[in-house]
Design a protein around this motif. Sequence first.
Motif, PDB file in Angstrom:
ATOM      1  N   MET A  64       0.796  -1.328  -0.085  1.00  0.00           N
ATOM      2  CA  MET A  64       0.035  -0.034  -0.035  1.00  0.00           C
ATOM      3  C   MET A  64       1.026   1.089   0.013  1.00  0.00           C
ATOM      4  O   MET A  64       1.661   1.340   1.153  1.00  0.00           O
ATOM      5  CB  MET A  64      -0.896   0.052   1.145  1.00  0.00           C
ATOM      6  N   LEU A  65       0.829   2.006  -1.033  1.00  0.00           N
ATOM      7  CA  LEU A  65       1.409   3.389  -1.060  1.00  0.00           C
ATOM      8  C   LEU A  65       2.891   3.157  -0.889  1.00  0.00           C
ATOM      9  O   LEU A  65       3.664   3.978  -0.662  1.00  0.00           O
ATOM     10  CB  LEU A  65       0.916   4.245  -0.222  1.00  0.00           C
ATOM     11  N   GLY A  66       3.474   1.945  -1.512  1.00  0.00           N
ATOM     12  CA  GLY A  66       4.915   1.707  -1.406  1.00  0.00           C
ATOM     13  C   GLY A  66       5.336   1.172  -0.170  1.00  0.00           C
ATOM     14  O   GLY A  66       6.436   0.943   0.272  1.00  0.00           O
ATOM     15  N   HIS A  67       4.368   0.942   0.679  1.00  0.00           N
ATOM     16  CA  HIS A  67       4.695   0.469   2.176  1.00  0.00           C
ATOM     17  C   HIS A  67       4.100  -1.173   2.002  1.00  0.00           C
ATOM     18  O   HIS A  67       3.185  -1.587   1.710  1.00  0.00           O
ATOM     19  CB  HIS A  67       4.049   0.970   3.168  1.00  0.00           C
ATOM     20  N   PHE A  68       5.136  -2.214   2.662  1.00  0.00           N
ATOM     21  CA  PHE A  68       4.968  -3.464   2.732  1.00  0.00           C
ATOM     22  C   PHE A  68       4.484  -4.024   3.939  1.00  0.00           C
ATOM     23  O   PHE A  68       5.052  -3.688   4.887  1.00  0.00           O
ATOM     24  CB  PHE A  68       6.138  -4.118   2.345  1.00  0.00           C
ATOM     25  N   ILE A  69       3.391  -4.727   3.966  1.00  0.00           N
ATOM     26  CA  ILE A  69       3.116  -5.446   5.543  1.00  0.00           C
ATOM     27  C   ILE A  69       2.669  -6.910   5.163  1.00  0.00           C
ATOM     28  O   ILE A  69       2.139  -7.236   4.300  1.00  0.00           O
ATOM     29  CB  ILE A  69       1.688  -4.683   6.002  1.00  0.00           C
ATOM     30  N   GLU A  70       3.433  -7.689   5.928  1.00  0.00           N
ATOM     31  CA  GLU A  70       3.178  -9.117   6.192  1.00  0.00           C
ATOM     32  C   GLU A  70       2.812  -9.424   7.353  1.00  0.00           C
ATOM     33  O   GLU A  70       3.415  -9.208   8.111  1.00  0.00           O
ATOM     34  CB  GLU A  70       4.325 -10.018   5.691  1.00  0.00           C
ATOM     35  N   GLU A  71       1.320  -9.994   7.328  1.00  0.00           N
ATOM     36  CA  GLU A  71       0.832 -10.610   8.641  1.00  0.00           C
ATOM     37  C   GLU A  71      -0.067 -11.732   8.193  1.00  0.00           C
ATOM     38  O   GLU A  71      -0.557 -11.760   6.861  1.00  0.00           O
ATOM     39  CB  GLU A  71      -0.087  -9.714   9.316  1.00  0.00           C
ATOM     40  N   HIS A  72      -0.125 -12.793   8.994  1.00  0.00           N
ATOM     41  CA  HIS A  72      -0.776 -13.947   8.692  1.00  0.00           C
ATOM     42  C   HIS A  72      -2.316 -14.130   9.606  1.00  0.00           C
ATOM     43  O   HIS A  72      -2.800 -15.221   9.358  1.00  0.00           O
ATOM     44  CB  HIS A  72       0.016 -15.395   8.960  1.00  0.00           C
ATOM     45  N   ALA A  73      -2.632 -13.192  10.165  1.00  0.00           N
ATOM     46  CA  ALA A  73      -3.981 -13.001  10.922  1.00  0.00           C
ATOM     47  C   ALA A  73      -4.480 -11.797  10.771  1.00  0.00           C
ATOM     48  O   ALA A  73      -3.967 -10.597  10.689  1.00  0.00           O
ATOM     49  CB  ALA A  73      -3.562 -13.132  12.454  1.00  0.00           C
ATOM     50  N   TRP A  74      -6.004 -11.679  10.616  1.00  0.00           N
ATOM     51  CA  TRP A  74      -6.513 -10.579  10.130  1.00  0.00           C
ATOM     52  C   TRP A  74      -6.657  -9.435  10.946  1.00  0.00           C
ATOM     53  O   TRP A  74      -6.213  -8.289  10.445  1.00  0.00           O
ATOM     54  CB  TRP A  74      -7.882 -10.796   9.733  1.00  0.00           C
TER      55      TRP A  74
END
Length: 268
Positions: A64-74
């Motif tokens: 999103m907007l060049g920012h990266f998030i990795e999460e495996h739970a909502w």
Amino acid sequence: METNGNQDLLEDLIAETMLIELFNEKKAEVFENVVFEGKKRYYVEDLTEKDYNLENTTPYQLDMLGHFIEEHAWGRLLCRTAHLLLDLYPEYNNKILDFRCAWTKMQIFSNEKRTNFKQIADNLYINCNHTALHSCWFLQELLDFFNIDKANVHFLIHRPASAEPKHIQSYVEQRFKRNFAEFVQIKYNKTEEYTDTMLARIEKYLNPLLAKMSKSYPNLFLFDDYAIAYNYIKKLSEKLSINLSLSAKAKTVLNKYLDYLIDFNKEK
């Protein structure tokens, strides 16, 4: 909280190995809206459309907007996304408590701790008591609230086999069989005739047993996670041991195939 500089550095390091970055750069293996990473597969979730088939899904990576998030739970994904958006657009701190979702009367953000709320900033908490379906809808409506163009937000989710379209299952199954047969031929010095027989026997004897055990993973050729595959295969081996319709020789052969499957799923 980390400083912005440290956070930017962390995101840069993560992005170097992120599957979603490879997908954006068209360097990943893709079939329709499925992105493969070794044996694992993830779905490109179109956030411009409301998805009604999200049961048992989990998030994976968000760009999103060049920012990266990795999460495996909502819940964790929503916390990090909301925190990032408020960091990027601090003017929304004064109106975030007014945010509402169309599908619920529950309060979404609160300035006090409540049951099932998680803290995302000083005196700010977010309601994480949502199903996978509503969590994804929440994400979409949150992006709308911040006036983010959802078409430019890239999102990968994981679906269990039971939540995959049949034609995707068919493609994945054929891909798995081809790679599994090649693995057995090379590692165990087996012929193509041997692996053809092996695949046929797995389909005839083992898959029907697995289908009775699991609705999420009814097919040994659809696993994409070693831990999940291992647990089901071990349970399947236990079922084989008490099966009265199979001879001891047949059980030995089928258990050997299960050992091969464990070895194959262990490989990245």
